[in-house]
Scaffold this active site. Structure first.
Site, PDB file in Angstrom:
ATOM      1  N   ASN A  81       0.666  -1.077   0.039  1.00  0.00           N
ATOM      2  CA  ASN A  81       0.005   0.369   0.156  1.00  0.00           C
ATOM      3  C   ASN A  81       0.848   0.822   0.003  1.00  0.00           C
ATOM      4  O   ASN A  81       1.702   1.541   0.625  1.00  0.00           O
ATOM      5  CB  ASN A  81      -0.956   0.072   0.791  1.00  0.00           C
ATOM      6  CG  ASN A  81      -0.441   0.106   2.535  1.00  0.00           C
ATOM      7  OD1 ASN A  81       0.361  -0.997   2.634  1.00  0.00           O
ATOM      8  ND2 ASN A  81      -1.765   0.263   3.535  1.00  0.00           N
ATOM      9  N   CYS A 101      -4.055   0.455  -2.756  1.00  0.00           N
ATOM     10  CA  CYS A 101      -3.958  -1.197  -1.873  1.00  0.00           C
ATOM     11  C   CYS A 101      -3.687  -0.849  -2.266  1.00  0.00           C
ATOM     12  O   CYS A 101      -2.751  -1.518  -3.469  1.00  0.00           O
ATOM     13  CB  CYS A 101      -5.078  -0.704  -1.419  1.00  0.00           C
ATOM     14  SG  CYS A 101      -6.599   0.006  -0.639  1.00  0.00           S
ATOM     15  N   GLU A 146      -3.227  -4.606  -2.850  1.00  0.00           N
ATOM     16  CA  GLU A 146      -3.597  -5.801  -3.517  1.00  0.00           C
ATOM     17  C   GLU A 146      -4.268  -4.945  -5.011  1.00  0.00           C
ATOM     18  O   GLU A 146      -3.773  -5.727  -5.933  1.00  0.00           O
ATOM     19  CB  GLU A 146      -5.479  -6.007  -3.007  1.00  0.00           C
ATOM     20  CG  GLU A 146      -5.206  -6.361  -1.563  1.00  0.00           C
ATOM     21  CD  GLU A 146      -5.162  -5.718  -0.555  1.00  0.00           C
ATOM     22  OE1 GLU A 146      -4.747  -4.682  -0.257  1.00  0.00           O
ATOM     23  OE2 GLU A 146      -6.602  -5.667   0.468  1.00  0.00           O
ATOM     24  N   CYS A 180     -11.176  -2.444  -3.543  1.00  0.00           N
ATOM     25  CA  CYS A 180     -10.212  -3.501  -3.672  1.00  0.00           C
ATOM     26  C   CYS A 180     -11.193  -4.931  -4.485  1.00  0.00           C
ATOM     27  O   CYS A 180     -10.713  -5.300  -5.073  1.00  0.00           O
ATOM     28  CB  CYS A 180      -9.284  -4.053  -2.303  1.00  0.00           C
ATOM     29  SG  CYS A 180      -8.424  -2.791  -2.445  1.00  0.00           S
TER      30      CYS A 180
END
Length: 104
Positions: free
Chosen positions: A42, A52, A54, A92
């Site tokens: 992140n 983030c 992800e 996300c």
């Protein structure tokens, strides 16, 4: 590469996070159908411009041509040395939904 190695990568990449505001360190390891692992952490800014871990991993993979994925490992916590329960945020989840098999 096995899941233990992907967990290790996600934990390691957490150290690269830039989190001056939340102090919440997140690392991710995304496995593409090709077998390649894409890592991400992140990166925060003052305001709504943060990304983030992800999504960082997904963006790296997609920008390199990978668009089909097996799974993602996400590690996070408020202390770089301790892992906590860490679920992807709503943004996300929506983002990842574009690239996963809904029947899974």
């Amino acid at each position: 590469m096995n899941l233990d190695e992907e967990i290790r990568i996600a934990k390691e990449v957490r150290k690269n996070a830039y989190v001056p505001h939340s102090k919440y360190w997140v690392g991710a390891a995304l496995k593409g159908k090709s077998g390649k692992i894409y890592s991400g952490c992140n990166v925060q800014n003052d305001g709504l411009m943060s990304i983030c871990g992800e999504r960082t991993a997904f963006i790296k993979a997609i920008s390199e041509g990978e668009k089909e994925f097996e799974h993602i490992v996400v590690c996070g916590g408020a202390d770089i040395n301790i892992l906590e329960d860490c679920l992807p945020c709503g943004y996300c989840r929506q983002f990842m939904n574009e690239f996963v098999d809904a029947s899974f």
